[in-house]
Enzyme design. Structure first.
Site, PDB file in Angstrom:
ATOM      1  N   HIS A  17       0.841  -1.211   0.000  1.00 47.14           N
ATOM      2  CA  HIS A  17       0.000   0.000   0.000  1.00 47.14           C
ATOM      3  C   HIS A  17       0.869   1.251   0.000  1.00 47.14           C
ATOM      4  CE1 HIS A  17      -3.093  -2.644   2.322  1.00 47.14           C
ATOM      5  NE2 HIS A  17      -3.462  -2.588   1.069  1.00 47.14           N
ATOM      6  N   LYS A  41     -14.603  -7.673   4.008  1.00 51.75           N
ATOM      7  CA  LYS A  41     -13.988  -8.795   4.704  1.00 51.75           C
ATOM      8  C   LYS A  41     -14.485  -8.746   6.146  1.00 51.75           C
ATOM      9  CE  LYS A  41     -10.633  -7.336   1.504  1.00 51.75           C
ATOM     10  NZ  LYS A  41      -9.583  -6.383   1.206  1.00 51.75           N
ATOM     11  N   ARG A  91      -1.524  -6.162  -8.049  1.00 51.44           N
ATOM     12  CA  ARG A  91      -0.459  -7.089  -7.666  1.00 51.44           C
ATOM     13  C   ARG A  91      -0.171  -8.094  -8.768  1.00 51.44           C
ATOM     14  NH1 ARG A  91      -3.210  -7.972  -1.935  1.00 51.44           N
ATOM     15  NH2 ARG A  91      -4.958  -7.481  -3.293  1.00 51.44           N
ATOM     16  N   SER A 128      -3.067  -7.842   3.087  1.00 57.59           N
ATOM     17  CA  SER A 128      -3.335  -7.605   4.506  1.00 57.59           C
ATOM     18  C   SER A 128      -3.727  -8.908   5.185  1.00 57.59           C
ATOM     19  CB  SER A 128      -4.462  -6.585   4.662  1.00 57.59           C
ATOM     20  OG  SER A 128      -4.046  -5.347   4.146  1.00 57.59           O
TER      21      SER A 128
HETATM   22  P1  ADP Z   1      -5.559  -6.050   0.813  1.00 56.94           P
HETATM   23  O1  ADP Z   1      -5.946  -6.820  -0.431  1.00 56.94           O
HETATM   24  O2  ADP Z   1      -4.102  -6.093   1.107  1.00 56.94           O
HETATM   25  O3  ADP Z   1      -6.471  -6.297   1.973  1.00 56.94           O
HETATM   26  P2  ADP Z   1      -6.972  -3.560   0.431  1.00 56.94           P
HETATM   27  O4  ADP Z   1      -8.321  -4.166   0.296  1.00 56.94           O
HETATM   28  O5  ADP Z   1      -6.754  -2.674   1.592  1.00 56.94           O
HETATM   29  O6  ADP Z   1      -5.761  -4.563   0.425  1.00 56.94           O
HETATM   30  O7  ADP Z   1      -6.642  -2.855  -0.940  1.00 56.94           O
HETATM   31  C1  ADP Z   1      -6.428  -1.514  -1.154  1.00 56.94           C
HETATM   32  C2  ADP Z   1      -5.698  -1.305  -2.449  1.00 56.94           C
HETATM   33  O8  ADP Z   1      -4.342  -1.683  -2.274  1.00 56.94           O
HETATM   34  C3  ADP Z   1      -6.186  -2.110  -3.642  1.00 56.94           C
HETATM   35  O9  ADP Z   1      -6.075  -1.304  -4.793  1.00 56.94           O
HETATM   36  C4  ADP Z   1      -5.220  -3.248  -3.730  1.00 56.94           C
HETATM   37  O10 ADP Z   1      -5.111  -3.739  -5.051  1.00 56.94           O
HETATM   38  C5  ADP Z   1      -3.952  -2.538  -3.316  1.00 56.94           C
HETATM   39  N1  ADP Z   1      -2.946  -3.459  -2.828  1.00 56.94           N
HETATM   40  C6  ADP Z   1      -3.081  -4.397  -1.890  1.00 56.94           C
HETATM   41  N2  ADP Z   1      -1.931  -5.080  -1.720  1.00 56.94           N
HETATM   42  C7  ADP Z   1      -1.038  -4.543  -2.582  1.00 56.94           C
HETATM   43  C8  ADP Z   1       0.340  -4.798  -2.900  1.00 56.94           C
HETATM   44  N3  ADP Z   1       1.008  -5.763  -2.306  1.00 56.94           N
HETATM   45  N4  ADP Z   1       0.918  -4.026  -3.826  1.00 56.94           N
HETATM   46  C9  ADP Z   1       0.215  -3.036  -4.440  1.00 56.94           C
HETATM   47  N5  ADP Z   1      -1.064  -2.762  -4.203  1.00 56.94           N
HETATM   48  C10 ADP Z   1      -1.691  -3.485  -3.290  1.00 56.94           C
END
Ligand code: ADP
Length: 160
Positions: A17, A41, A91, A128
């Site tokens: 992030h 989630k 990702r 996450s």
């Molecule tokens: P997670 O899937 O880690 O729970 P979130 O739902 O908080 O993440 O996602 C928020 C944003 O961050 C989304 O656009 C998701 O694609 C992006 N994101 C999550 N993990 C990564 C990563 N490892 N690298 C780049 N972007 C990411």
């Protein structure tokens, strides 16, 4: 003034992030990071306030980044904060299908476009969910999350 909105659950905020925020902060005049009030989630590990505080600590050095709560549709918040672009991280190909669908829906609803930031391979496996699971069993995630997040995870999981 070009302002971008980066929405997510951030439960917790990790280095993948952070990379997206850093890159977006170089592309736009301002970046608004929005933490979702009710992540789809089930049962977030950290409350909305805790998640927002941890994002704030992680982005402290970036002058053009602010953190807000997301309690409605992403496109409504984008209009409210006057963001003209939604930023999302990508990702792997597996992210693409759902992200494309959301981007198309958001554009249909509001005319606001989504910019995808491809993650560096260093962080492409990070999620996450995985971090929560590894940390819950005492795994060391210090190199994968900002320092305040590591400390909060240790405290939550009663680890030294
Ligand atoms: P997670 O899937 O880690 O729970 P979130 O739902 O908080 O993440 O996602 C928020 C944003 O961050 C989304 O656009 C998701 O694609 C992006 N994101 C999550 N993990 C990564 C990563 N490892 N690298 C780049 N972007 C990411």
């Amino acid at each position: 003034m070009r302002r971008a909105l980066f929405p997510g659950s951030f439960d917790p905020f990790h280095n993948g992030h952070l990379e997206v925020v850093e890159r977006a902060s170089q592309l736009f005049d301002e970046v608004v990071v929005a933490a979702m009030r009710n992540p789809q989630k089930a049962g977030p590990l950290f409350s909305l306030e805790e998640r927002m505080d941890l994002v704030r600590l992680a982005v402290e050095g970036m002058q053009n980044v602010t953190v807000v709560a997301l309690a409605s549709l992403v496109v409504n918040l984008a209009r409210e904060v006057e963001a003209t672009v939604i930023v999302r991280g990508l990702r792997a190909v597996s992210d693409f299908e759902i992200e494309l669908q959301m981007a198309q829906m958001n554009r249909e609803l509001s005319g606001i476009d989504t910019l995808f930031v491809p993650t560096s391979s260093e962080y492409s496996y990070l999620s996450s969910k995985l971090i929560r699971e590894v940390a819950a069993y005492g795994g060391n995630v210090a190199s994968l999350v900002p320092k305040p997040v590591d400390a909060a995870l240790r405290e939550r999981n009663r680890l030294p």
